[in-house]
Design a protein around this motif. Structure first.
Motif, PDB file in Angstrom:
ATOM      1  N   LEU A   1       0.835  -1.195   0.000  1.00  0.00           N
ATOM      2  CA  LEU A   1       0.000   0.000   0.000  1.00  0.00           C
ATOM      3  C   LEU A   1       0.870   1.244   0.000  1.00  0.00           C
ATOM      4  O   LEU A   1       1.892   1.308   0.682  1.00  0.00           O
TER       5      LEU A   1
ATOM      6  N   GLU B   1      -2.503   7.424  -1.923  1.00  0.00           N
ATOM      7  CA  GLU B   1      -3.925   7.558  -1.606  1.00  0.00           C
ATOM      8  C   GLU B   1      -4.540   6.227  -1.179  1.00  0.00           C
ATOM      9  O   GLU B   1      -5.403   6.181  -0.303  1.00  0.00           O
ATOM     10  N   ARG B   2      -4.074   5.152  -1.808  1.00  0.00           N
ATOM     11  CA  ARG B   2      -4.606   3.826  -1.453  1.00  0.00           C
ATOM     12  C   ARG B   2      -4.283   3.489   0.001  1.00  0.00           C
ATOM     13  O   ARG B   2      -5.115   2.917   0.719  1.00  0.00           O
TER      14      ARG B   2
ATOM     15  N   LYS C   1      -6.593   5.594   2.301  1.00  0.00           N
ATOM     16  CA  LYS C   1      -7.955   5.058   2.349  1.00  0.00           C
ATOM     17  C   LYS C   1      -8.025   3.797   3.204  1.00  0.00           C
ATOM     18  O   LYS C   1      -8.998   3.587   3.937  1.00  0.00           O
ATOM     19  N   ARG C   2      -6.988   2.971   3.122  1.00  0.00           N
ATOM     20  CA  ARG C   2      -6.996   1.739   3.901  1.00  0.00           C
ATOM     21  C   ARG C   2      -6.892   2.051   5.401  1.00  0.00           C
ATOM     22  O   ARG C   2      -7.577   1.428   6.214  1.00  0.00           O
TER      23      ARG C   2
END
Length: 252
Positions: free
Chosen positions: A116, A119-120, A123-124
């Motif tokens: 990760l 942005e990913r 979000k996680r």
């Protein structure tokens, strides 16, 4: 009694319009006017409230009382968990909240299956924080453990987190909890991903002063290892707060 987290200032006598996320839960539970609920905002204690209006898109309640109850254990315990795949990470977060974890530090380890960034990753982390809040609602905790931004193991070790004890789960570990005589007021536990930390990562942790901890003769899965260690730590060092918050119960 249904418990809901409200990210706002709360006070006795206040009439509160519930946020959309809570309204949806109220509707799913088929609650109506006159039903009692418990609210908390993560700033200590909880509030007794009664729903006075439940509509299709809105719900309101009257806050009628406050209880300064704490269900935290005396030891502050952080979990630095290497990111695991599938639903294992969410399971660890949820059960870690129930077992008293005070903060979560996701670690991007060499053997982490899920990678990760950007942005990913943000979000996680936000999703993981939602899971933590939901677990607090279910378990009765009024303090919200924070899910910290993802770090590499190297970044995490450089931070040298403040703690009286820093423990890393290791199959090659020789120390047991019973070997650590004084119960720490603040501790961090570090657990690896599927396949464990690499030899390089484990050597770096030991060089940074982390104590290698071994739970037993068997190799545990990543979703089992951290929770087993947390249970052991709470048994050896932690006790649960009494329902009134005024005393302490027997050890776990």
């Amino acid at each position: 009694m249904p418990r809901f987290y409200i990210d706002a200032d709360l006070s006795v006598g206040q009439t509160l319009a519930l946020p959309d996320t809570v309204v949806r839960h109220v509707q799913v539970l088929r609650l109506g006017a006159g039903d009692a609920v418990t609210l908390f905002n993560g700033r200590g204690g909880e509030y007794a409230a009664t729903l006075d209006a439940v509509m299709k898109r809105d719900a309101h309640c009257l806050i009628e009382g406050f209880d300064d109850v704490s269900r935290e254990t005396p030891i502050w315990l952080g979990l630095a968990q290497a990111i695991s795949g599938g639903d294992k990470m969410e399971f660890t977060l949820q059960k870690g909240v129930e077992m008293g974890i005070s903060a979560f530090q996701p670690i991007a380890a060499e053997r982490s299956i899920v990678k990760l960034s950007g942005e990913r990753a943000d979000k996680r982390v936000a999703r993981w924080q939602e899971i933590v809040i939901s677990a607090c609602e279910q378990s009765g905790r009024n303090a919200i453990p924070q899910v910290l931004p993802i770090l590499s193991l190297e970044q995490w070790l450089k931070q040298a987190p403040d703690a009286d004890a820093r423990l890393i789960l290791s199959p090659a570990g020789t120390r047991r909890l019973a070997d650590i005589a004084a119960a720490p007021a603040r501790a961090w536990l570090m657990a690896g991903p599927e396949g464990g930390y690499s030899a390089r990562e484990e050597a770096a942790a030991l060089s940074a002063g982390w104590t290698p901890l071994k739970l037993g003769p068997r190799i545990l899965r990543t979703e089992t290892a951290a929770l087993a260690a947390v249970a052991a730590i709470q048994t050896v060092w932690g006790i649960t707060a009494s329902p009134s918050g005024a005393g302490r119960s027997a050890p776990l």
